[in-house]
Design a protein around this motif. Structure first.
Motif, PDB file in Angstrom:
ATOM      1  N   LEU A  34       0.826  -1.211   0.000  1.00 20.88           N
ATOM      2  CA  LEU A  34       0.000   0.000   0.000  1.00 20.88           C
ATOM      3  C   LEU A  34       0.862   1.263   0.000  1.00 20.88           C
ATOM      4  O   LEU A  34       0.551   2.245  -0.699  1.00 20.88           O
ATOM      5  CB  LEU A  34      -0.946  -0.001   1.201  1.00 20.88           C
ATOM      6  N   VAL A  35       1.944   1.235   0.760  1.00 23.70           N
ATOM      7  CA  VAL A  35       2.846   2.395   0.803  1.00 23.70           C
ATOM      8  C   VAL A  35       3.541   2.587  -0.550  1.00 23.70           C
ATOM      9  O   VAL A  35       3.677   3.717  -1.029  1.00 23.70           O
ATOM     10  CB  VAL A  35       3.868   2.260   1.952  1.00 23.70           C
ATOM     11  N   VAL A  36       3.952   1.495  -1.167  1.00 19.36           N
ATOM     12  CA  VAL A  36       4.577   1.591  -2.488  1.00 19.36           C
ATOM     13  C   VAL A  36       3.577   2.149  -3.507  1.00 19.36           C
ATOM     14  O   VAL A  36       3.920   3.027  -4.311  1.00 19.36           O
ATOM     15  CB  VAL A  36       5.142   0.227  -2.937  1.00 19.36           C
ATOM     16  N   ALA A  37       2.347   1.677  -3.451  1.00 19.18           N
ATOM     17  CA  ALA A  37       1.307   2.207  -4.351  1.00 19.18           C
ATOM     18  C   ALA A  37       1.092   3.699  -4.099  1.00 19.18           C
ATOM     19  O   ALA A  37       0.983   4.495  -5.050  1.00 19.18           O
ATOM     20  CB  ALA A  37       0.002   1.428  -4.158  1.00 19.18           C
ATOM     21  N   ALA A  38       1.046   4.095  -2.842  1.00 18.09           N
ATOM     22  CA  ALA A  38       0.889   5.516  -2.516  1.00 18.09           C
ATOM     23  C   ALA A  38       2.085   6.320  -2.999  1.00 18.09           C
ATOM     24  O   ALA A  38       1.931   7.449  -3.490  1.00 18.09           O
ATOM     25  CB  ALA A  38       0.701   5.690  -1.006  1.00 18.09           C
ATOM     26  N   GLY A  39       3.275   5.740  -2.889  1.00 20.38           N
ATOM     27  CA  GLY A  39       4.473   6.421  -3.371  1.00 20.38           C
ATOM     28  C   GLY A  39       4.410   6.682  -4.863  1.00 20.38           C
ATOM     29  O   GLY A  39       4.785   7.768  -5.330  1.00 20.38           O
ATOM     30  N   TRP A  40       3.953   5.694  -5.614  1.00 21.25           N
ATOM     31  CA  TRP A  40       3.810   5.905  -7.061  1.00 21.25           C
ATOM     32  C   TRP A  40       2.723   6.930  -7.359  1.00 21.25           C
ATOM     33  O   TRP A  40       2.895   7.795  -8.213  1.00 21.25           O
ATOM     34  CB  TRP A  40       3.488   4.597  -7.771  1.00 21.25           C
ATOM     35  N   TYR A  41       1.602   6.831  -6.651  1.00 20.78           N
ATOM     36  CA  TYR A  41       0.488   7.745  -6.874  1.00 20.78           C
ATOM     37  C   TYR A  41       0.893   9.193  -6.601  1.00 20.78           C
ATOM     38  O   TYR A  41       0.569  10.095  -7.379  1.00 20.78           O
ATOM     39  CB  TYR A  41      -0.708   7.344  -5.999  1.00 20.78           C
ATOM     40  N   PHE A  42       1.591   9.412  -5.494  1.00 20.62           N
ATOM     41  CA  PHE A  42       1.975  10.769  -5.107  1.00 20.62           C
ATOM     42  C   PHE A  42       3.315  11.198  -5.697  1.00 20.62           C
ATOM     43  O   PHE A  42       3.778  12.305  -5.411  1.00 20.62           O
ATOM     44  CB  PHE A  42       2.005  10.899  -3.581  1.00 20.62           C
ATOM     45  N   GLU A  43       3.922  10.341  -6.492  1.00 21.56           N
ATOM     46  CA  GLU A  43       5.196  10.646  -7.160  1.00 21.56           C
ATOM     47  C   GLU A  43       6.233  11.174  -6.168  1.00 21.56           C
ATOM     48  O   GLU A  43       6.760  12.287  -6.310  1.00 21.56           O
ATOM     49  CB  GLU A  43       4.974  11.629  -8.306  1.00 21.56           C
ATOM     50  N   VAL A  44       6.535  10.360  -5.161  1.00 26.85           N
ATOM     51  CA  VAL A  44       7.500  10.770  -4.159  1.00 26.85           C
ATOM     52  C   VAL A  44       8.890  10.906  -4.783  1.00 26.85           C
ATOM     53  O   VAL A  44       9.196  10.293  -5.806  1.00 26.85           O
ATOM     54  CB  VAL A  44       7.526   9.797  -2.954  1.00 26.85           C
TER      55      VAL A  44
END
Length: 115
Positions: A34-44
């Motif tokens: 979930l964190v990796v998906a959020a990282g991609w979504y938010f373009e960290v």
């Protein structure tokens, strides 16, 4: 070289045992996804990815070490023993600290991106 390759087989066996027998490890894997998906979504940023990867690794490694300690303690002390229980509690505490650090890093990275 054969000995080197066997070490990977043994490591995979230990990892597989942990995945099959430890619900908390599965929880941490799902949280990591979930964190990796959020990282991609938010373009960290690259620096944020580095912090995320280190935190995921920290939590997974401490969970694996905790599992190894639990198996060892159960083998050495099959009946109830206060000190054996304390050893297991301390190892579990290490996982909790790692998870809290990871959660803090996640808040630092993602909260400003959400609000």
């Amino acid at each position: 070289m054969n000995r080197f390759l066997k070490s990977f087989k043994f490591a995979a066996k230990g990892l597989s045992h942990t995945v099959v027998t430890q619900p908390n490890f599965i929880f941490h894997l799902i949280a990591a996804l979930l964190v990796v998906a959020a990282g991609w979504y938010f373009e960290v940023s690259k620096g944020e990815w580095l912090a995320i990867v280190i935190c995921i690794g920290l939590v997974m490694v401490t969970e694996l070490i905790n599992t190894a300690i639990e198996v060892l303690v159960d083998w050495l002390s099959p009946e109830f023993n206060v000190k054996a229980g304390l050893v297991k509690d301390i190892a579990a505490g290490a996982v909790l600290v790692a998870a809290l650090i990871a959660l803090l890093v996640a808040f630092i990275i993602f909260v400003p991106k959400i609000f």
